[in-house]
Structures are given as structure tokens and as C-alpha cells.
Design an enzyme around this catalytic site. Structure first.
Site, PDB file in Angstrom:
ATOM      1  N   CYS A   1       9.924  -3.681  -4.935  1.00 20.70           N
ATOM      2  CA  CYS A   1       8.920  -2.628  -4.724  1.00 20.70           C
ATOM      3  C   CYS A   1       9.580  -1.374  -4.169  1.00 20.70           C
ATOM      4  O   CYS A   1      10.422  -1.450  -3.282  1.00 20.70           O
ATOM      5  CB  CYS A   1       7.850  -3.093  -3.739  1.00 20.70           C
ATOM      6  SG  CYS A   1       6.611  -4.122  -4.482  1.00 20.70           S
ATOM      7  N   HIS A   2       9.164  -0.240  -4.699  1.00 21.32           N
ATOM      8  CA  HIS A   2       9.640   1.041  -4.169  1.00 21.32           C
ATOM      9  C   HIS A   2       8.966   1.317  -2.832  1.00 21.32           C
ATOM     10  O   HIS A   2       7.781   1.020  -2.668  1.00 21.32           O
ATOM     11  CB  HIS A   2       9.282   2.184  -5.131  1.00 21.32           C
ATOM     12  CG  HIS A   2      10.000   2.119  -6.425  1.00 21.32           C
ATOM     13  ND1 HIS A   2       9.537   1.370  -7.488  1.00 21.32           N
ATOM     14  CD2 HIS A   2      11.148   2.701  -6.842  1.00 21.32           C
ATOM     15  CE1 HIS A   2      10.375   1.498  -8.503  1.00 21.32           C
ATOM     16  NE2 HIS A   2      11.365   2.301  -8.142  1.00 21.32           N
TER      17      HIS A   2
ATOM     18  N   ASP B   1      -5.421 -17.946   9.916  1.00 18.85           N
ATOM     19  CA  ASP B   1      -4.705 -18.249  11.158  1.00 18.85           C
ATOM     20  C   ASP B   1      -5.634 -18.196  12.371  1.00 18.85           C
ATOM     21  O   ASP B   1      -5.558 -19.053  13.250  1.00 18.85           O
ATOM     22  CB  ASP B   1      -3.548 -17.276  11.353  1.00 18.85           C
ATOM     23  CG  ASP B   1      -2.868 -17.480  12.695  1.00 18.85           C
ATOM     24  OD1 ASP B   1      -2.340 -18.590  12.927  1.00 18.85           O
ATOM     25  OD2 ASP B   1      -2.897 -16.560  13.524  1.00 18.85           O
TER      26      ASP B   1
END
Length: 151
Positions: A67-68, A117
């Protein structure tokens, strides 16, 4: 086989990019009530999950190798309490040469994981398993490229 690399986007135009991603976590009704009433031991589930999603969008190129790094201009994580769970909808915008769907996908995914979570204590059965809890339907619901005067 080609070598792993970040794709060359140097010749692409800078345009407004927007992506909207949704996902869902199925929870027990008792857990949903605890979230609504802010009775979850770890804190305000909605606020923490939104914050985690926003942070995740910003960290996407550190998590997904190709990813850029994109200068994000807007990230919103909306969480809707529904009858059987929570729906997360993330919107990301940036003026850049490549799309922002990975950032929106990451925001939604991490928000959903954060919800899990925070409520896992209430979702376990007597054997410590999660027979009801499920993250599902993470998908890009809209991707927009708007050409304007930005270059």
C-alpha cells in the site's frame, strides 16, 4: 513470476478519492445491552472502536506491505447498534493518485476486531468458546473518483 513491489503511480493524476466500507459483528443480545448501557468493563465500546478504526486507516501502509502511504484528509468510522450486532461503516477521503479502499477496509476491520476484544468476556460460552460471535460481510460499498481542479 514478478517481484513484489509497490506499483508505480507517478504518472497518475491527483484526484479526490473516496471509499466506503461496511462490516458487521454478530453479538449476543446481552452483550448488545451492555454496550448500549455503557456497562462493558473495558470502557465505551463505540468510542474505542471508532478511535481504533481511525488509527488503523492512518497505519494501513505499515500493515499492508504494497500500500502507498496516502495523505488522508478525512476518516470517519460510524458504528450502528442493530438487533443482532453492530454495523461498522468507514469512510475515507484523500486527494491522491491511488484509491483509499484499503484504508477504509483496514478501518472497518480493526474497529470490528476492537469490538470483539472489548466484549469477548461476555461472548464466551461455558467452554471458553465463541459459538455466536461472528465478524462478517466486510465489503466495499462505494468507491468514488472525482476529478476537480486539484493537480
Amino acid at each position: 513470476m514478478t517481484e513484489a513491489k509497490i506499483v508505480d503511480i507517478s504518472s497518475k493524476d491527483i484526484v479526490l478519492r473516496e471509499a466506503v466500507v461496511e462490516g458487521y459483528i454478530k453479538l449476543r443480545k446481552e452483550t448488545i445491552e451492555k454496550i448500549k448501557n455503557k456497562e462493558v468493563e473495558k470502557g465505551d465500546v463505540i468510542t474505542v472502536a471508532k478511535t481504533a478504526g481511525i488509527l488503523a486507516a492512518k497505519k494501513t501502509p505499515e500493515l499492508i506491505p504494497m500500500c502507498h502511504p496516502i495523505p488522508l484528509e478525512f476518516v470517519d468510522v460510524e458504528i450502528k447498534i442493530e438487533e443482532e450486532g453492530l454495523r461498522v461503516i468507514s469512510t475515507v477521503k484523500a486527494h491522491y493518485k491511488t484509491g483509499v479502499e484499503m484504508e477504509a477496509l483496514t478501518a472497518t476491520s480493526v474497529a470490528l476486531l476492537t469490538i470483539w476484544d472489548m466484549v469477548k468476556k461476555y461472548e464466551k460460552d461455558e467452554n471458553g468458546q465463541y459459538p455466536y460471535t461472528e465478524i462478517k460481510s466486510i465489503r466495499v460499498i462505494n468507491k468514488i473518483k472525482t476529478y476537480d481542479d486539484m493537480k
